[in-house]
Write a protein that holds these residues in place. Structure first.
Motif, PDB file in Angstrom:
ATOM      1  N   THR A   1       0.420  -1.402   0.433  1.00 30.76           N
ATOM      2  CA  THR A   1      -0.020   0.444  -0.243  1.00 30.76           C
ATOM      3  C   THR A   1       1.107   1.506  -0.001  1.00 30.76           C
ATOM      4  O   THR A   1       1.726   1.698   0.264  1.00 30.76           O
ATOM      5  CB  THR A   1      -1.098   0.128   1.538  1.00 30.76           C
ATOM      6  OG1 THR A   1       0.092   0.154   2.246  1.00 30.76           O
ATOM      7  CG2 THR A   1      -1.906  -1.385   1.458  1.00 30.76           C
TER       8      THR A   1
ATOM      9  N   ASP B   1       5.112   4.379   2.232  1.00 33.47           N
ATOM     10  CA  ASP B   1       5.308   5.865   2.057  1.00 33.47           C
ATOM     11  C   ASP B   1       5.968   5.981   4.348  1.00 33.47           C
ATOM     12  O   ASP B   1       7.020   6.870   4.537  1.00 33.47           O
ATOM     13  CB  ASP B   1       4.091   7.149   2.505  1.00 33.47           C
ATOM     14  CG  ASP B   1       3.752   7.291   1.745  1.00 33.47           C
ATOM     15  OD1 ASP B   1       4.532   7.313   0.738  1.00 33.47           O
ATOM     16  OD2 ASP B   1       2.519   8.241   1.741  1.00 33.47           O
ATOM     17  N   PHE B   2       5.105   5.163   4.816  1.00 37.27           N
ATOM     18  CA  PHE B   2       6.201   4.943   6.565  1.00 37.27           C
ATOM     19  C   PHE B   2       7.599   4.383   6.444  1.00 37.27           C
ATOM     20  O   PHE B   2       8.339   4.773   7.169  1.00 37.27           O
ATOM     21  CB  PHE B   2       5.242   3.671   6.895  1.00 37.27           C
ATOM     22  CG  PHE B   2       5.243   3.651   8.764  1.00 37.27           C
ATOM     23  CD1 PHE B   2       5.266   4.714   9.268  1.00 37.27           C
ATOM     24  CD2 PHE B   2       5.557   1.845   8.857  1.00 37.27           C
ATOM     25  CE1 PHE B   2       5.996   3.911  11.269  1.00 37.27           C
ATOM     26  CE2 PHE B   2       6.253   1.664  10.492  1.00 37.27           C
ATOM     27  CZ  PHE B   2       5.668   2.615  11.130  1.00 37.27           C
TER      28      PHE B   2
ATOM     29  N   ARG C   1       0.666   3.731   2.327  1.00 33.27           N
ATOM     30  CA  ARG C   1       0.728   3.899   3.577  1.00 33.27           C
ATOM     31  C   ARG C   1       2.080   3.547   3.594  1.00 33.27           C
ATOM     32  O   ARG C   1       3.223   3.257   4.686  1.00 33.27           O
ATOM     33  CB  ARG C   1      -0.426   3.590   4.131  1.00 33.27           C
ATOM     34  CG  ARG C   1      -0.141   3.671   5.427  1.00 33.27           C
ATOM     35  CD  ARG C   1      -1.401   3.267   7.028  1.00 33.27           C
ATOM     36  NE  ARG C   1      -1.164   3.862   8.056  1.00 33.27           N
ATOM     37  CZ  ARG C   1      -2.226   3.299   8.363  1.00 33.27           C
ATOM     38  NH1 ARG C   1      -3.582   3.012   8.725  1.00 33.27           N
ATOM     39  NH2 ARG C   1      -1.577   3.672   9.565  1.00 33.27           N
TER      40      ARG C   1
END
Length: 257
Positions: free
Chosen positions: A107, A112-113, A109
């Motif tokens: 994902t 990015d994390f 997310r």
């Protein structure tokens, strides 16, 4: 004309992600080598054992709660260290996370994390330390990469972040060298830590079976331990390593890179 950069009488180091594992071993090694050590981690209470190990060497230790991917948190944390111990001049960007998935299942997310914690944090911490480097005219930056930077299935985010760390560090070496600052990379191979144990559990493997699988192209016949990585960091952080900068050292039990 040859420039002579003199290290400060009291050397103060910051280690991110130093509550456990490799970060904790790095903090202890730096303390043994004569540094006062500040550990930055999300939960300062989790740093208690690391701080005790630092203080057992006779050096000062402190823990600071900080999300090192957050700009304001980084600013506050470095200022707190400087106010308490004095100007920090050794930085070890060790904080790291995994969010493994194949490309089709990863994902935004997850992407990015992992990029934020592993790469953005190195940028934020280094930028915040630069005024101290300039004022002191001496410093050491050691950034943690990984053999994953060379590519690995299911870790495109982590591989990209760790490859980015290497390019970022080489740029730091070029920009900061005139201030007496060196910047280098330590890239671990397979090291048995709580993180790797968690990875093994997640894929339903024992840590013993995972270790055997990871021994391919490992010529020293064993997995790494946190102290192996800490020793490499200690070399780059040493005052005697002033002519070594912009380098990537794979600590992986075999040739890499």
């Amino acid at each position: 004309m040859t420039q002579i950069f003199t290290p400060p009488e009291t050397r103060i180091a910051i280690v991110t992600g130093g509550a456990r594992g490799i970060g904790a071993a790095i903090a202890t090694r730096l303390a043994e080598d004569g540094h006062d050590v500040a550990i930055l981690d999300l939960d300062r209470e989790q740093c208690a054992d690391s701080i005790r190990a630092v203080e057992a060497t006779g050096r000062r230790g402190m823990a600071v709660s900080a999300d090192v991917s957050d700009e304001d948190a980084v600013r506050r944390a470095v200022a707190q260290v400087a106010d308490t111990f004095g100007p920090p001049t050794v930085l070890v960007n060790n904080a790291g996370v995994l969010r493994d998935a194949s490309l089709s299942k990863m994902t935004v997310r997850d992407w990015d994390f992992v990029l934020d914690v592993n790469l953005r944090s190195a940028f934020l911490m280094s930028r915040e330390m630069e005024p101290h480097f300039r004022a002191t005219r001496w410093g050491r930056v050691v950034n943690l990469s990984s053999i994953a930077a060379l590519g690995v299935f299911g870790e495109a985010n982590y591989a990209a972040a760790k490859a980015g760390v290497q390019g970022f560090t080489k740029s730091l070496a070029i920009e900061l060298g005139r201030f007496g600052v060196t910047a280098n990379v330590v890239a671990p191979g397979f090291v048995i830590t709580e993180m790797t144990r968690e990875v093994a559990r997640r894929v339903n493997m024992s840590i013993e079976d995972m270790t055997k699988e990871m021994m391919v192209n490992n010529w020293v016949g064993r997995a790494g331990i946190p102290e192996d990585i800490a020793n490499a960091v200690g070399f780059f952080a040493d005052v005697r390593s002033a002519f070594v900068t912009g380098q990537v050292l794979y600590v992986a039990g075999g040739p890499r890179g």
